[in-house]
Design a protein around this motif. Structure first.
Motif: not given
Length: 75
Positions: A11-20, A28-32, A57-66
């Protein structure tokens, strides 16, 4: 190193991958907020239509999946 300390470092180094899970009104507010904070975000939805719409279109740093099995790639 224990998990909490490792996660704190990511988290400190901004390398964590967040799952929502759920990218509706609240999700969507949390994603933003997480993307603005500099994190990579993986959003989970039940709707393939919604996932496609979000990913085009592809968004930087965000991917949606099922695919919930991708949740294990998140920190």
């Amino acid at each position: 190193m224990d998990y909490a300390k490792a996660l704190s470092e990511k988290i400190l180094h901004k390398t964590a991958r967040v799952g929502i899970v759920g990218i509706g009104y609240v999700g969507s507010a949390l994603v933003h907020a997480c993307v603005l904070g500099g994190f990579q975000v993986l959003g989970f939805t039940r709707s393939t239509t919604k996932a496609r719409r979000i990913n085009t279109p592809k968004k930087k740093n965000f991917i949606a999946t099922t695919n919930l099995s991708r949740l294990r790639t998140c920190d």
